[in-house]
Design a protein around this motif. Structure first.
Motif, PDB file in Angstrom:
ATOM      1  N   VAL A  87       0.845  -1.200   0.000  1.00 39.04           N
ATOM      2  CA  VAL A  87       0.000   0.000   0.000  1.00 39.04           C
ATOM      3  C   VAL A  87       0.879   1.249   0.000  1.00 39.04           C
ATOM      4  O   VAL A  87       0.617   2.217  -0.730  1.00 39.04           O
ATOM      5  CB  VAL A  87      -0.954   0.001   1.209  1.00 39.04           C
ATOM      6  N   ASP A  88       1.941   1.229   0.800  1.00 41.75           N
ATOM      7  CA  ASP A  88       2.872   2.366   0.806  1.00 41.75           C
ATOM      8  C   ASP A  88       3.491   2.565  -0.574  1.00 41.75           C
ATOM      9  O   ASP A  88       3.605   3.704  -1.056  1.00 41.75           O
ATOM     10  CB  ASP A  88       3.990   2.133   1.826  1.00 41.75           C
ATOM     11  N   ALA A  91       0.851   3.973  -3.043  1.00 41.21           N
ATOM     12  CA  ALA A  91       0.537   5.360  -2.714  1.00 41.21           C
ATOM     13  C   ALA A  91       1.670   6.295  -3.129  1.00 41.21           C
ATOM     14  O   ALA A  91       1.426   7.435  -3.554  1.00 41.21           O
ATOM     15  CB  ALA A  91       0.252   5.485  -1.225  1.00 41.21           C
ATOM     16  N   SER A  92       2.920   5.818  -3.037  1.00 35.12           N
ATOM     17  CA  SER A  92       4.067   6.664  -3.393  1.00 35.12           C
ATOM     18  C   SER A  92       4.139   6.928  -4.891  1.00 35.12           C
ATOM     19  O   SER A  92       4.782   7.895  -5.323  1.00 35.12           O
ATOM     20  CB  SER A  92       5.373   6.013  -2.921  1.00 35.12           C
ATOM     21  N   ARG A  97      -3.242  12.587  -3.212  1.00 35.34           N
ATOM     22  CA  ARG A  97      -4.125  11.820  -2.329  1.00 35.34           C
ATOM     23  C   ARG A  97      -5.480  11.649  -3.014  1.00 35.34           C
ATOM     24  O   ARG A  97      -6.084  12.627  -3.466  1.00 35.34           O
ATOM     25  CB  ARG A  97      -4.285  12.539  -0.998  1.00 35.34           C
ATOM     26  N   LYS A 124      -4.144   1.592   7.548  1.00 34.12           N
ATOM     27  CA  LYS A 124      -3.227   1.896   6.443  1.00 34.12           C
ATOM     28  C   LYS A 124      -3.996   2.514   5.273  1.00 34.12           C
ATOM     29  O   LYS A 124      -3.505   3.448   4.621  1.00 34.12           O
ATOM     30  CB  LYS A 124      -2.496   0.631   6.008  1.00 34.12           C
ATOM     31  N   ARG A 126      -6.680   4.349   5.474  1.00 37.30           N
ATOM     32  CA  ARG A 126      -7.023   5.733   5.837  1.00 37.30           C
ATOM     33  C   ARG A 126      -5.780   6.627   5.898  1.00 37.30           C
ATOM     34  O   ARG A 126      -5.876   7.860   5.776  1.00 37.30           O
ATOM     35  CB  ARG A 126      -7.773   5.739   7.167  1.00 37.30           C
ATOM     36  N   GLU A 127      -4.622   6.008   6.096  1.00 38.27           N
ATOM     37  CA  GLU A 127      -3.382   6.785   6.079  1.00 38.27           C
ATOM     38  C   GLU A 127      -3.126   7.402   4.709  1.00 38.27           C
ATOM     39  O   GLU A 127      -2.625   8.526   4.597  1.00 38.27           O
ATOM     40  CB  GLU A 127      -2.206   5.885   6.492  1.00 38.27           C
ATOM     41  N   HIS A 128      -3.485   6.658   3.661  1.00 42.35           N
ATOM     42  CA  HIS A 128      -3.142   7.087   2.308  1.00 42.35           C
ATOM     43  C   HIS A 128      -4.327   7.540   1.455  1.00 42.35           C
ATOM     44  O   HIS A 128      -4.129   8.203   0.432  1.00 42.35           O
ATOM     45  CB  HIS A 128      -2.431   5.956   1.566  1.00 42.35           C
ATOM     46  N   PHE A 129      -5.549   7.158   1.838  1.00 40.27           N
ATOM     47  CA  PHE A 129      -6.714   7.466   1.016  1.00 40.27           C
ATOM     48  C   PHE A 129      -7.811   8.076   1.876  1.00 40.27           C
ATOM     49  O   PHE A 129      -7.904   7.819   3.073  1.00 40.27           O
ATOM     50  CB  PHE A 129      -7.248   6.189   0.340  1.00 40.27           C
TER      51      PHE A 129
END
Length: 449
Positions: A87-88, A91-92, A97, A124, A126-129
């Motif tokens: 996921v990281d 997202a990178s 976002r 995780k 919610r951290e990115h999306f």
């Protein structure tokens, strides 16, 4: 179902959850390709997210999914770390976002995760999306691996819908496919889900399993209805032992013959309609006030790798070993080998193993096939117009389906095609006429019904 149609059209055909279909994906689409596609996404693109939990506690012999059996949690914990790291990585690669309107956990057995680890995945996300206010968070749930504490964790993580894997309630059938789960167990889990506010329940049923009869399938449906599922998926068992070696444990002589299999399908759908459910596409049924039934009536139903859906997101990001996704540029599939997947992620690489870039012709044919699969009809002129194509483009396909018209599977009025009631279970045969990649006599697909 007319027996003459059974004899003629009981073919091996794709399920058309994508177009082009998965057998035509190639290794030419790599992690670098996927990364470039991610960077090109407009910031206003709404996403769907799919998480593949690739482990099960034991193998169900009917299973056609990518899964690995384990009795220990250690390998699951290692897999989870790779999933979070992926996921990281994804997202990178994104240019900013994004909003997510749908999150789906499939498997394998998603409920094999501990409650705390399930919540870590959603943290995780919610951290990115940004989850939209109406976002659906759905999980495929094995009633044998869930308890009240787990259901509480699901609710705290934001789960709004659970799909209960039932298949059949008959003990002999359950033993023959190595999945024994009594009705009372499923009823208890359904009750606990509602108790804790997860009231949108789906149920998966299968016909064509070993030792099933038409009467036993109807009996299973009657039992399932007492649990008041909002949606029911009624799948035909896909016996492909050349692809799934564990299916060789199911004796061929125990499987219903072609005529019995079709009888089970007919009786099952008739019974579901008697119970008030609306037939959706080929193999789904919904309560008349369910969002899926409303989407069907409004011609806004869609189809993706999870089957029929009300999800309107234009991009699906798939995570996990064998996770599959689609973007405006094409399809991507992660490496299905768990160790290879984990190694690539920990090396900082997107674990894409294959995929398919699509062109304008693919997009046009995908739209035609989706409308057929969802609505059981298509107005070729209306679908072609946004693509800037004249419907006469499909004259060869129209001519090729003359046999379907003559046999009463299909009714054509100008450029409008409508699948008849007799033809409903054969809609894949109609859709296949628009598939320019399908080769005659291919054996790598399941039977049409």
């Amino acid at each position: 179902m007319r027996h003459d149609l059974v004899e003629k059209y009981d073919l091996r055909l794709p399920r058309y959850t994508s177009y082009p279909t998965a057998p035509h994906f190639t290794p030419q689409v790599t992690g670098e390709t996927y990364g470039a596609w991610l960077k090109e996404l407009p910031l206003d693109t709404e996403l769907s997210l799919y998480f593949h939990i690739a482990y099960c506690a034991e193998m169900c012999w009917f299973c056609g999914c990518h899964t690995k059996i384990t009795k220990r949690y250690d390998p699951i914990a290692v897999y989870l770390e790779a999933l979070l790291a992926e996921v990281d990585l994804v997202a990178s690669r994104l240019p900013g976002r994004f909003k997510a309107k749908h999150v789906h956990f499939g498997g394998g057995t998603p409920s094999i995760l501990t409650g705390d680890d399930f919540k870590r995945v959603m943290d995780k996300v919610r951290e990115h999306f940004d989850l939209t206010p109406e976002a659906e968070v759905a999980i495929e749930l094995d009633p044998r691996t869930a308890d009240e504490d787990y259901i509480i964790a699901m609710r705290e993580a934001g789960v709004t819908r659970a799909s209960l894997g039932v298949q059949d309630f008959n003990l002999k059938v359950q033993e023959a496919v190595n999945r024994v789960q009594p009705y009372d167990l499923v009823a208890e889990i359904a009750s606990l889900l509602r108790k804790h506010g997860i009231s949108e329940l789906n149920m998966d049923l299968i016909y064509g399993l070993p030792y099933q009869t038409t009467d036993s399938v109807v009996e299973t449906i009657d039992q399932a209805i007492t649990l008041k599922p909002r949606r029911i998926s009624l799948f035909g068992y896909a016996h492909v032992p050349w692809m799934r070696k564990h299916q060789t444990l199911i004796p061929d002589e125990a499987l219903p013959g072609m005529g019995e299999r079709w009888s089970q399908y007919d009786a099952a759908q008739d019974r579901l309609k008697e119970h008030g459910y609306v037939a959706v596409g080929l193999d789904h049924f919904a309560a008349p006030d369910d969002e899926m039934a409303e989407a069907l009536a409004n011609h806004t139903l869609h189809r993706n790798f999870q089957g029929y859906t009300t999800d309107t997101a234009t991009t699906l990001l798939g995570f996990g070993a064998s996770g599959i996704g689609w973007l405006p540029q094409g399809y991507v599939v992660n490496d299905g080998g768990i160790h290879a997947y984990q190694r690539m992620v920990h090396d900082g690489l997107l674990p894409t193993a294959r995929g398919r870039a699509i062109d304008d012709e693919d997009r046009l044919r995908r739209d035609v096939i989706e409308r057929l699969m969802c609505d059981l009809e298509v107005d070729l002129a209306a679908v072609c117009a946004p693509h800037g194509v004249d419907p006469s483009h499909f004259t060869p396909e129209i001519e090729a389906m003359k046999d379907l018209e003559d046999d009463g599977v299909l009714i054509r009025t100008g450029w409008h095609l409508r699948v008849t009631d007799d033809g409903r279970p054969l809609v894949r045969a109609v859709a296949a006429k628009f598939d320019q990649y399908l080769k005659a006599g291919e054996q790598r697909h399941s039977k049409a019904v």
